[in-house]
Scaffold this active site. Structure first.
Site, PDB file in Angstrom:
ATOM      1  N   ARG A   2     -11.902  30.252  26.983  1.00  0.00           N
ATOM      2  CA  ARG A   2     -12.587  29.516  25.909  1.00  0.00           C
ATOM      3  C   ARG A   2     -14.072  29.258  26.198  1.00  0.00           C
ATOM      4  O   ARG A   2     -14.918  29.433  25.334  1.00  0.00           O
ATOM      5  CB  ARG A   2     -11.910  28.152  25.692  1.00  0.00           C
ATOM      6  CG  ARG A   2     -10.602  28.248  25.005  1.00  0.00           C
ATOM      7  CD  ARG A   2      -9.958  26.899  24.848  1.00  0.00           C
ATOM      8  NE  ARG A   2      -8.680  27.049  24.171  1.00  0.00           N
ATOM      9  CZ  ARG A   2      -7.813  26.064  23.982  1.00  0.00           C
ATOM     10  NH1 ARG A   2      -8.061  24.857  24.435  1.00  0.00           N
ATOM     11  NH2 ARG A   2      -6.692  26.283  23.344  1.00  0.00           N
ATOM     12  N   SER A  61      -1.685  19.737  27.518  1.00  0.00           N
ATOM     13  CA  SER A  61      -2.082  18.329  27.555  1.00  0.00           C
ATOM     14  C   SER A  61      -0.959  17.398  27.088  1.00  0.00           C
ATOM     15  O   SER A  61      -0.854  16.267  27.548  1.00  0.00           O
ATOM     16  CB  SER A  61      -3.339  18.092  26.729  1.00  0.00           C
ATOM     17  OG  SER A  61      -3.054  18.296  25.397  1.00  0.00           O
ATOM     18  N   LEU A  62      -0.115  17.893  26.187  1.00  0.00           N
ATOM     19  CA  LEU A  62       0.970  17.022  25.721  1.00  0.00           C
ATOM     20  C   LEU A  62       1.992  16.807  26.841  1.00  0.00           C
ATOM     21  O   LEU A  62       2.499  15.694  27.027  1.00  0.00           O
ATOM     22  CB  LEU A  62       1.636  17.625  24.477  1.00  0.00           C
ATOM     23  CG  LEU A  62       0.701  17.695  23.267  1.00  0.00           C
ATOM     24  CD1 LEU A  62       1.343  18.443  22.119  1.00  0.00           C
ATOM     25  CD2 LEU A  62       0.290  16.299  22.809  1.00  0.00           C
TER      26      LEU A  62
HETATM   27  C1  LIG Z   1      -6.279  21.084  16.644  1.00  0.00           C
HETATM   28  C2  LIG Z   1      -5.709  20.748  17.975  1.00  0.00           C
HETATM   29  C3  LIG Z   1      -4.662  21.503  18.493  1.00  0.00           C
HETATM   30  C4  LIG Z   1      -4.118  21.194  19.745  1.00  0.00           C
HETATM   31  N1  LIG Z   1      -3.064  21.913  20.217  1.00  0.00           N
HETATM   32  C5  LIG Z   1      -2.475  21.539  21.375  1.00  0.00           C
HETATM   33  C6  LIG Z   1      -1.314  22.217  21.841  1.00  0.00           C
HETATM   34  O1  LIG Z   1      -0.829  23.151  21.224  1.00  0.00           O
HETATM   35  N2  LIG Z   1      -0.726  21.768  23.009  1.00  0.00           N
HETATM   36  C7  LIG Z   1      -1.236  20.738  23.742  1.00  0.00           C
HETATM   37  O2  LIG Z   1      -0.696  20.375  24.778  1.00  0.00           O
HETATM   38  N3  LIG Z   1      -2.355  20.082  23.312  1.00  0.00           N
HETATM   39  C8  LIG Z   1      -2.955  20.452  22.148  1.00  0.00           C
HETATM   40  N4  LIG Z   1      -4.077  19.775  21.723  1.00  0.00           N
HETATM   41  C9  LIG Z   1      -4.557  18.620  22.479  1.00  0.00           C
HETATM   42  C10 LIG Z   1      -3.651  17.421  22.208  1.00  0.00           C
HETATM   43  O3  LIG Z   1      -3.178  17.450  20.893  1.00  0.00           O
HETATM   44  C11 LIG Z   1      -4.424  16.132  22.413  1.00  0.00           C
HETATM   45  O4  LIG Z   1      -5.011  16.154  23.690  1.00  0.00           O
HETATM   46  C12 LIG Z   1      -3.473  14.948  22.307  1.00  0.00           C
HETATM   47  O5  LIG Z   1      -2.938  14.875  21.001  1.00  0.00           O
HETATM   48  C13 LIG Z   1      -4.205  13.657  22.620  1.00  0.00           C
HETATM   49  O6  LIG Z   1      -3.243  12.644  22.540  1.00  0.00           O
HETATM   50  P1  LIG Z   1      -3.642  11.153  22.844  1.00  0.00           P
HETATM   51  O7  LIG Z   1      -2.395  10.352  22.639  1.00  0.00           O
HETATM   52  O8  LIG Z   1      -4.358  11.057  24.130  1.00  0.00           O
HETATM   53  O9  LIG Z   1      -4.700  10.810  21.702  1.00  0.00           O
HETATM   54  P2  LIG Z   1      -4.521  10.742  20.117  1.00  0.00           P
HETATM   55  O10 LIG Z   1      -3.361  11.554  19.659  1.00  0.00           O
HETATM   56  O11 LIG Z   1      -5.865  11.054  19.562  1.00  0.00           O
HETATM   57  O12 LIG Z   1      -4.136   9.236  19.844  1.00  0.00           O
HETATM   58  C14 LIG Z   1      -5.044   8.189  20.116  1.00  0.00           C
HETATM   59  C15 LIG Z   1      -4.602   6.988  19.296  1.00  0.00           C
HETATM   60  O13 LIG Z   1      -5.360   5.857  19.729  1.00  0.00           O
HETATM   61  C16 LIG Z   1      -5.811   5.163  18.593  1.00  0.00           C
HETATM   62  N5  LIG Z   1      -7.037   4.426  18.976  1.00  0.00           N
HETATM   63  C17 LIG Z   1      -8.203   4.911  19.444  1.00  0.00           C
HETATM   64  N6  LIG Z   1      -9.068   3.917  19.701  1.00  0.00           N
HETATM   65  C18 LIG Z   1      -8.422   2.761  19.387  1.00  0.00           C
HETATM   66  C19 LIG Z   1      -8.782   1.379  19.418  1.00  0.00           C
HETATM   67  N7  LIG Z   1      -9.992   0.967  19.823  1.00  0.00           N
HETATM   68  N8  LIG Z   1      -7.869   0.464  18.998  1.00  0.00           N
HETATM   69  C20 LIG Z   1      -6.642   0.852  18.572  1.00  0.00           C
HETATM   70  N9  LIG Z   1      -6.240   2.138  18.529  1.00  0.00           N
HETATM   71  C21 LIG Z   1      -7.124   3.074  18.933  1.00  0.00           C
HETATM   72  C22 LIG Z   1      -6.039   6.235  17.527  1.00  0.00           C
HETATM   73  O14 LIG Z   1      -6.009   5.657  16.235  1.00  0.00           O
HETATM   74  C23 LIG Z   1      -4.844   7.148  17.794  1.00  0.00           C
HETATM   75  O15 LIG Z   1      -3.722   6.692  17.106  1.00  0.00           O
HETATM   76  C24 LIG Z   1      -4.649  20.092  20.486  1.00  0.00           C
HETATM   77  C25 LIG Z   1      -5.697  19.331  19.972  1.00  0.00           C
HETATM   78  C26 LIG Z   1      -6.236  19.652  18.728  1.00  0.00           C
HETATM   79  C27 LIG Z   1      -7.352  18.816  18.200  1.00  0.00           C
END
Ligand SMILES: Cc1cc2nc3c(=O)[nH]c(=O)nc-3n(C[C@H](O)[C@H](O)[C@H](O)COP(=O)(O)OP(=O)(O)OC[C@H]3O[C@@H](n4cnc5c(N)ncnc54)[C@H](O)[C@@H]3O)c2cc1C
Length: 383
Positions: A158, A259-260
């Site tokens: 990438r 990452s998941l």
């Molecule tokens: C298009 C796309 C495709 C992807 N495909 C893959 C894949 O195939 N496989 C893989 O492993 N990974 C994939 N990834 C990466 C993976 O999806 C993300 O890294 C992962 O979803 C991040 O999860 P998270 O729980 O850390 O954050 P998020 O899912 O972004 O959740 C964060 C949460 O915190 C909340 N939040 C933030 N700040 C605050 C605050 N101050 N107060 C209260 N709530 C707050 C938000 O509202 C949200 O609900 C992809 C990412 C993208 C964008």
């Protein structure tokens, strides 16, 4: 959660829905939608959180024995990103408030092929599967160009493909870079890439006949709050999980689709660690209203000013990355923040002021980190 679960944008909807369905069935877990954490401070026996209820428009204070930061990535600091609208790196902001160790925040992964359309936020991601299937990257003269930069061409990692695209953009002096599927067997494309095919069609591009405009987009925050194998940060009692955390598993350039799995592993080990710990204040009320008065109402001018600040910060960050000149843009961001602080001193606490502050601070921090990285001799545009 800043938004309601059906309104947020989640990249892996099936994964998210399945997890949420299970979580909702656990009576001891309370899900607070439309709530925004704005402040976390350490107390004698735990932590206090200032939380905005975005529905009632009031601030509450929560006390907790442990805090788990899971606020996602920071792609929305950039004008072009695949990340959901709330991804502005609040975790990093809280890490500064609490004095936590942060590692490699500057290592932002750009996905080379996001659809380049006007006013589409988040950008639509055209996954690696497209290039794996044989799609070519072509420039404004309809010539393949990635081989100029790497012998693996479109199938290079990438970071290399994103860099190649940026160099080509700079070389030809415009953003006319496309994914070309037209040499492939048209009958197989809708079947092999059903969602990509359908979405591009909805934007007016038929993969069988049209060249699809693309551009690299901020996609993944490789660094973040440094944690150990239990997901615990440098401050006892504060954990970080998901994209906001630096676990050491990804290195400089995360491979796709892991990452998941990382999040699940660390969520499991963090919850087991917390469950074993002694807790204080059991049974006492842990939530109280900060003030009877709801948030102040922002005027149209104030709202416009805040969105102008956010847009300016994002543009500065984008220009710094595109020009590979971080020093110049650190200075410009410093000036912007000084003005913002002076203009908003009279404004009371408000979620939009908070959000703007987070964006400005994180842009400044990211630029400072990039500047330092560059001065240490790393000449790459992205890492
Ligand atoms: C298009 C796309 C495709 C992807 N495909 C893959 C894949 O195939 N496989 C893989 O492993 N990974 C994939 N990834 C990466 C993976 O999806 C993300 O890294 C992962 O979803 C991040 O999860 P998270 O729980 O850390 O954050 P998020 O899912 O972004 O959740 C964060 C949460 O915190 C909340 N939040 C933030 N700040 C605050 C605050 N101050 N107060 C209260 N709530 C707050 C938000 O509202 C949200 O609900 C992809 C990412 C993208 C964008």
């Amino acid at each position: 959660m800043k938004l309601g679960d059906t309104k947020d944008f989640f990249s892996n909807l099936d994964f998210y829905r399945t997890t949420m369905e299970k979580i909702k069935k656990i009576p001891s877990i309370q899900i607070l939608e439309y709530h925004q954490v704005e402040n976390i401070v350490k107390t004698d026996n735990g932590f206090k959180l200032k939380v905005a209820n975005l529905n009632s428009k009031q601030y509450y204070q929560y006390s907790a024995n442990h805090v788990v930061i899971a606020t996602g990535g920071c792609g929305q600091l950039f004008p072009q990103t695949t990340n959901s609208l709330g991804s502005i790196g609040e975790g990093i902001y809280f890490a500064h408030q609490l004095g936590l160790k942060i590692k490699d925040f500057e290592k932002i992964q750009f996905h080379p092929t996001s659809f380049n359309g006007i006013n589409i936020n988040p950008s639509f991601l055209i996954s690696e599967v497209a290039r794996g299937l044989g799609a070519h990257l072509i420039n404004e003269n309809h010539q393949r160009f990635v081989f100029k930069y790497d012998t693996r061409g479109e199938l290079a990692p990438r970071d290399i493909v994103s860099n190649a695209i940026w160099k080509e953009i700079s070389h030809q002096n415009n953003e006319n870079i496309y994914l070309d599927f037209t040499h492939l067997n048209c009958e197989t494309i809708p079947e092999a890439l059903p969602y990509i095919y359908k979405t591009c069609k909805s934007y007016g591009y038929d993969l069988c006949t049209d060249h699809v405009p693309i551009k690299p987009a901020a996609h993944y925050q490789c660094g973040g709050i440094q944690v150990n194998l239990n997901g615990e940060s440098s401050e006892k009692g504060v954990f970080a999980i998901g994209e906001c955390a630096y676990t050491g598993l990804h290195g400089d350039n995360r491979l796709a689709s892991n990452s998941l799995l990382e999040s699940l592993y660390f969520a499991n080990s963090a919850s087991k660690t917390i469950a074993k710990r002694k807790r204080f204040n059991r049974g006492k009320s842990y939530v109280s209203l900060v003030s009877d008065t709801p948030f102040s109402v922002l005027s149209v001018t104030q709202k416009e000013y805040l969105s102008q600040c956010k847009e300016t910060a994002k543009q500065l960050l984008s220009l710094a990355f595109e020009n590979n000149n971080f020093k110049k843009y650190v200075h410009k961001t410093d000036v912007l923040i000084k003005k913002f602080n002076a203009t908003t001193t009279s404004l009371k606490s408000h979620p939009e002021v908070f959000e703007t502050k987070v964006i400005l601070k994180n842009v400044q921090y990211l630029l400072q980190k990039k500047m330092k990285q560059k001065s240490l001799g790393n000449k790459k545009i992205i890492t």
